[in-house]
Design a protein around this motif. Structure first.
Motif: not given
Length: 253
Positions: A83-92
């Motif tokens: 989840k943190v990797q998926s979220a990181r991509a979206q936030l960036q």
């Protein structure tokens, strides 16, 4: 701030209570978001869009198909990813100028104290009492404000626990850690999808206010949302002088 930042954040800067000084405070801030699910998704997205300079996401879970009904930071292609990797991509993709740190882990007490020590504000977007109490203990010990949210079925709640003055209640004053409270999971009880967006967005708003030092926070108050009838209720939360976390004799204070 450069010209691009002045343009990107212009609608904040236009607000007298924020201005350039407030926006710069956001750019200089570090928000720690624990939980990258239903609440963490909208909270982190608004923090990123608002220009919080550094976001640290902590979650040990992976994206499941059942998450997509409400965890809007993840997409179908993210199923199976951390989840943190998926979220990181979206936030960036929302704001490439900010720093996003993705930590796929379940942090214990010592690790939480370490993470909280480097944060300006902490957002508790988790779903169980044990983790909430651990986060609260770390925030009290490090004197970092905590924005707490929870949603189940059609009901939501949000509050702020700010230990900086030593006068406000902590999470344990409201839900004593030595009492047994039943954890209610979305996987068994269900949840109306938009309500996590409402509460998560409010967590982001409270976090931004705390960072900029504007307005009046929810410290000492608990907001309760009845989403089925769309009614809000507010209750006062008193500090417990005998609280084992924030009271006068507390070992962690």
């Amino acid at each position: 701030m450069n010209d691009q930042q002045l343009l990107r954040y212009s609608r904040h800067i236009l607000l007298d209570q924020i201005g350039i000084e407030g926006q710069q405070a956001l750019l200089d801030a570090h928000a720690l978001v624990i939980g990258a699910g239903g609440l963490g998704a909208p909270a982190a997205m608004y923090l990123a869009a608002s220009g919080v300079g550094k976001l640290t996401l902590v979650d040990d879970d992976t994206v499941d198909l059942t998450n997509l009904q409400r965890q809007i930071i993840h997409g179908t292609a993210s199923v199976g990813q951390p989840k943190v990797q998926s979220a990181r991509a979206q936030l960036q993709s929302i704001n490439p100028e900010i720093e996003v740190v993705a930590l796929q882990e379940r942090a214990g007490d010592a690790r939480l104290r370490e993470l909280v020590a480097g944060a300006t504000v902490v957002l508790d977007c988790t779903d169980n009492f044990a983790t909430r109490h651990a986060i609260n203990r770390a925030c009290v010990a490090q004197k970092v404000p905590l924005v707490s949210g929870a949603v189940i079925r059609f009901d939501g709640q949000v509050s702020v626990f700010d230990p900086r003055s030593g006068q406000q209640p902590c999470y344990s004053c409201l839900f004593p850690q030595d009492q047994q409270f039943a954890d209610e999971a979305c996987s068994t009880m269900g949840v109306l999808a938009p309500l996590v967006g409402v509460v998560g967005a409010m967590q982001a708003a409270e976090a931004l206010k705390l960072i900029m030092g504007i307005g009046t926070s929810l410290a000492g108050r608990l907001l309760l949302l009845d989403g089925l009838h769309m009614e809000w209720n507010s209750m006062r939360v008193q500090r417990d002088a005998a609280c084992p976390v924030c009271g006068a004799g507390a070992l962690s204070a």
